[in-house]
Design a protein around this motif. Structure first.
Motif, PDB file in Angstrom:
ATOM      1  N   SER A 174     -93.567 -59.300 -34.610  1.00  8.41           N
ATOM      2  CA  SER A 174     -93.697 -58.014 -35.310  1.00  8.41           C
ATOM      3  C   SER A 174     -95.170 -57.735 -35.589  1.00  8.41           C
ATOM      4  O   SER A 174     -95.927 -58.642 -35.957  1.00  8.41           O
ATOM      5  CB  SER A 174     -92.920 -58.020 -36.629  1.00  8.41           C
ATOM      6  OG  SER A 174     -91.534 -58.143 -36.388  1.00  8.41           O
ATOM      7  N   ARG A 175     -95.548 -56.481 -35.415  1.00  2.79           N
ATOM      8  CA  ARG A 175     -96.934 -56.063 -35.661  1.00  2.79           C
ATOM      9  C   ARG A 175     -96.931 -54.620 -36.124  1.00  2.79           C
ATOM     10  O   ARG A 175     -96.384 -53.751 -35.460  1.00  2.79           O
ATOM     11  CB  ARG A 175     -97.774 -56.204 -34.390  1.00  2.79           C
ATOM     12  CG  ARG A 175     -99.249 -55.834 -34.530  1.00  2.79           C
ATOM     13  CD  ARG A 175     -99.954 -56.067 -33.195  1.00  2.79           C
ATOM     14  NE  ARG A 175    -101.389 -55.873 -33.283  1.00  2.79           N
ATOM     15  CZ  ARG A 175    -102.009 -54.741 -32.953  1.00  2.79           C
ATOM     16  NH1 ARG A 175    -101.315 -53.691 -32.549  1.00  2.79           N
ATOM     17  NH2 ARG A 175    -103.321 -54.652 -33.035  1.00  2.79           N
ATOM     18  N   ASP A 181     -85.625 -49.625 -34.041  1.00  5.02           N
ATOM     19  CA  ASP A 181     -86.308 -49.446 -32.770  1.00  5.02           C
ATOM     20  C   ASP A 181     -86.010 -50.594 -31.829  1.00  5.02           C
ATOM     21  O   ASP A 181     -85.923 -51.755 -32.229  1.00  5.02           O
ATOM     22  CB  ASP A 181     -87.819 -49.353 -33.002  1.00  5.02           C
ATOM     23  CG  ASP A 181     -88.213 -48.075 -33.725  1.00  5.02           C
ATOM     24  OD1 ASP A 181     -87.431 -47.117 -33.665  1.00  5.02           O
ATOM     25  OD2 ASP A 181     -89.295 -48.055 -34.350  1.00  5.02           O
ATOM     26  N   VAL A 212     -91.097 -58.285 -28.085  1.00  2.30           N
ATOM     27  CA  VAL A 212     -90.707 -59.569 -27.518  1.00  2.30           C
ATOM     28  C   VAL A 212     -91.783 -59.941 -26.504  1.00  2.30           C
ATOM     29  O   VAL A 212     -91.988 -59.233 -25.516  1.00  2.30           O
ATOM     30  CB  VAL A 212     -89.327 -59.513 -26.833  1.00  2.30           C
ATOM     31  CG1 VAL A 212     -89.015 -60.856 -26.174  1.00  2.30           C
ATOM     32  CG2 VAL A 212     -88.238 -59.166 -27.840  1.00  2.30           C
ATOM     33  N   PRO A 272     -89.887 -63.400 -30.205  1.00  4.40           N
ATOM     34  CA  PRO A 272     -89.912 -62.187 -31.029  1.00  4.40           C
ATOM     35  C   PRO A 272     -91.195 -62.137 -31.862  1.00  4.40           C
ATOM     36  O   PRO A 272     -91.713 -63.166 -32.301  1.00  4.40           O
ATOM     37  CB  PRO A 272     -88.671 -62.344 -31.924  1.00  4.40           C
ATOM     38  CG  PRO A 272     -87.826 -63.368 -31.247  1.00  4.40           C
ATOM     39  CD  PRO A 272     -88.772 -64.291 -30.551  1.00  4.40           C
ATOM     40  N   GLN A 312     -95.248 -53.059 -38.360  1.00  7.93           N
ATOM     41  CA  GLN A 312     -93.890 -52.537 -38.547  1.00  7.93           C
ATOM     42  C   GLN A 312     -93.197 -52.162 -37.233  1.00  7.93           C
ATOM     43  O   GLN A 312     -92.235 -51.396 -37.232  1.00  7.93           O
ATOM     44  CB  GLN A 312     -93.900 -51.334 -39.499  1.00  7.93           C
ATOM     45  CG  GLN A 312     -94.403 -51.681 -40.898  1.00  7.93           C
ATOM     46  CD  GLN A 312     -94.363 -50.491 -41.839  1.00  7.93           C
ATOM     47  OE1 GLN A 312     -94.462 -49.355 -41.421  1.00  7.93           O
ATOM     48  NE2 GLN A 312     -94.204 -50.772 -43.124  1.00  7.93           N
ATOM     49  N   HIS A 313     -93.667 -52.723 -36.132  1.00  9.55           N
ATOM     50  CA  HIS A 313     -93.000 -52.530 -34.843  1.00  9.55           C
ATOM     51  C   HIS A 313     -92.582 -53.889 -34.295  1.00  9.55           C
ATOM     52  O   HIS A 313     -93.265 -54.896 -34.517  1.00  9.55           O
ATOM     53  CB  HIS A 313     -93.923 -51.819 -33.849  1.00  9.55           C
ATOM     54  CG  HIS A 313     -94.262 -50.407 -34.229  1.00  9.55           C
ATOM     55  ND1 HIS A 313     -93.344 -49.376 -34.151  1.00  9.55           N
ATOM     56  CD2 HIS A 313     -95.401 -49.859 -34.708  1.00  9.55           C
ATOM     57  CE1 HIS A 313     -93.909 -48.250 -34.553  1.00  9.55           C
ATOM     58  NE2 HIS A 313     -95.161 -48.516 -34.893  1.00  9.55           N
ATOM     59  N   ASN A 314     -91.454 -53.910 -33.591  1.00  9.83           N
ATOM     60  CA  ASN A 314     -90.923 -55.160 -33.051  1.00  9.83           C
ATOM     61  C   ASN A 314     -91.235 -55.296 -31.570  1.00  9.83           C
ATOM     62  O   ASN A 314     -91.137 -54.333 -30.809  1.00  9.83           O
ATOM     63  CB  ASN A 314     -89.405 -55.228 -33.268  1.00  9.83           C
ATOM     64  CG  ASN A 314     -89.040 -55.250 -34.745  1.00  9.83           C
ATOM     65  OD1 ASN A 314     -89.727 -55.876 -35.546  1.00  9.83           O
ATOM     66  ND2 ASN A 314     -87.962 -54.575 -35.095  1.00  9.83           N
ATOM     67  N   PRO A 363     -86.984 -53.386 -29.415  1.00 11.33           N
ATOM     68  CA  PRO A 363     -88.230 -54.141 -29.278  1.00 11.33           C
ATOM     69  C   PRO A 363     -88.905 -53.846 -27.941  1.00 11.33           C
ATOM     70  O   PRO A 363     -88.246 -53.683 -26.913  1.00 11.33           O
ATOM     71  CB  PRO A 363     -87.768 -55.608 -29.349  1.00 11.33           C
ATOM     72  CG  PRO A 363     -86.423 -55.573 -29.985  1.00 11.33           C
ATOM     73  CD  PRO A 363     -85.814 -54.258 -29.587  1.00 11.33           C
TER      74      PRO A 363
END
Length: 446
Positions: free
Chosen positions: A224-225, A178, A231, A222, A227-229, A180
């Motif tokens: 992550s939370r 995906d 910025v 960067p 399982q999503h990326n 970001p």
């Protein structure tokens, strides 16, 4: 050594670290000014060389002897960068010759046991390059004269790194990763943008000081939370044009606006104690004009005492920012973490709706029902007729109504736009609505 090594650029103030960083990236991502202390946070970038990709970190100028809180915070940021790095470039000013502060920095780097190179910057000609030999007095193995401004010797520096360092084979590329979500935090000076990013990250990633203007660069982090990326982009506080002096602050403001243009979602951070000012409304309008998703953070909510005062502030936001009633308003506090989870949920939801596409069959059903519920007015002697409706793009969602005329009254445009939001739920994102006749170009609803 991993397949994508990290290079940290360190050194005392005003030796040209950001200029070298920009030279690697071939752009002006980091602010550069002939004034010590312009870079304060860690700034990340990447570049390719000879088929290899490097990540590079620009850092603030180290002044180990300065006891001020800002300089000590910068030192902490530099130490984190050196821990993250695989290779460290210690930048010195070849024109100044070796200094005690340069020696102190070498002594900080050496115990880490990582490959490091002494980069003698500002060697703008062959005669100045000869002065680089003085720096061998530090007991270093490499002194590489370069001119970051002109690019002289920079390629030789990277070639030396590639030659000396053993790289792992790159991992197989992952398909379907995906993109970001880029979230840019904007607001007036000292509204708490950096503190908010730190609170979301749960670390002191960005410098925070009670003095307005601590953040100068647009700093990308960067994150992550679930399982999503993402910025997260922190920006300099933006003041009214009349209050901005030429030079560094103006350049920092330009970086903030550029960061907004590259973002997906904009978080407008307001200081609850100061209320909504004209500049806050301008920033919200900038986000709308650029088609960005928008969420409003009422920060420092812990300092607002009493329900009556809280209700007064919320009403002021509603009144002053009435042109974005679709933007969620979330009270937050970076001191106790209040509202930050809800803020992030609203950002994620806004991003989903910003990317949402409605099928043509659903739109045509919507158009038929909307017209039956509220017939369009006459336009001259000819009645307005709508044939069908499409959505040609997202980011933000854009809709085109095809009919016999494009000069649709503003009131009916608002009716359809508002009804679109009611039926398909588009929180956190502007909508674009156009009308097209069988002859001519779209006429945008503002």
């Amino acid at each position: 050594m991993k397949s994508r090594p990290v290079i940290a650029i360190v050194g005392r103030p005003n030796v040209g670290k950001s200029t070298l960083f920009n030279r690697f990236l071939r752009n002006r991502k980091a602010l550069v000014e002939d004034v010590p202390g312009v870079t304060r946070d860690r700034i990340y970038g990447s570049f390719d060389w000879d088929g290899r990709t490097f990540d590079v970190i620009d850092t603030g100028g180290l002044d180990i002897q300065d006891p001020s809180s800002l300089k000590q915070s910068i030192r902490q940021q530099v130490q984190v960068a050196m821990r993250e790095a695989d290779i460290i470039l210690v930048v010195v000013d070849i024109r100044s010759g070796p200094t005690p502060l340069d020696a102190d920095i070498i002594n900080l780097v050496r115990p880490l046991g990582k490959p490091y190179y002494l980069v003698a910057n500002k060697a703008d000609n062959a005669k100045q390059e000869l002065s680089g030999g003085e720096f061998f007095s530090f007991g270093v193995n490499h002194v590489i004269p370069v001119s970051a401004t002109h690019g002289r010797g920079v390629g030789d520096l990277i070639d030396l790194i590639v030659k000396d360092v053993e790289f792992d084979d790159p991992p197989p590329s992952e398909e379907g990763v995906d993109e970001p979500v880029r979230i840019t935090f904007v607001g007036r000076p000292n509204a708490g943008k950096s503190s908010m990013v730190n609170s979301i990250l749960k670390e002191k990633r960005l410098l925070v000081d009670s003095v307005a203007g601590t953040t100068m660069d647009a700093v990308e982090v960067p994150f992550s939370r679930q399982q999503h990326n993402f910025v997260l982009v922190d920006t300099a506080g933006l003041r009214r044009k009349k209050a901005v002096e030429v030079g560094l602050e103006k350049l920092a403001g330009m970086h903030a606006i550029n960061a907004m243009e590259r973002s997906h979602i904009v978080v407008l951070v307001l200081d609850s104690n100061l209320g909504v000012h004209e500049q806050d409304a301008r920033l919200a309008q900038l986000a709308v004009d650029r088609g960005k998703g928008l969420v409003i953070a009422l920060n420092k909510w812990d300092l607002v005492k009493g329900r009556a005062e809280q209700a007064k502030i919320k009403q002021q936001v509603k009144d002053q920012l009435r042109f974005v009633p679709w933007a969620a308003v979330v009270p937050t506090s970076t001191i106790n973490g209040h509202g930050l989870g809800q803020l992030f949920d609203q950002v994620v939801d806004a991003h989903k709706r910003w990317n949402h596409r409605v099928s043509t069959s659903e739109l045509n059903r919507f158009l038929q029902e909307a017209v039956e519920a509220h017939h369009p007015p006459m336009s001259g002697r000819r009645p307005l007729k709508f044939y069908y409706m499409t959505q040609p793009q997202t980011r933000p969602p854009m809709f085109v109504v095809h009919g016999n005329r494009k000069d649709v009254p503003e009131s009916y445009q608002r009716y359809l736009s508002n009804h679109l939001r009611e039926v398909f739920t588009f929180p956190g994102t502007p909508l674009r609505l156009f009308f097209r006749s069988s002859h001519g170009d779209p006429n945008e609803k503002k």
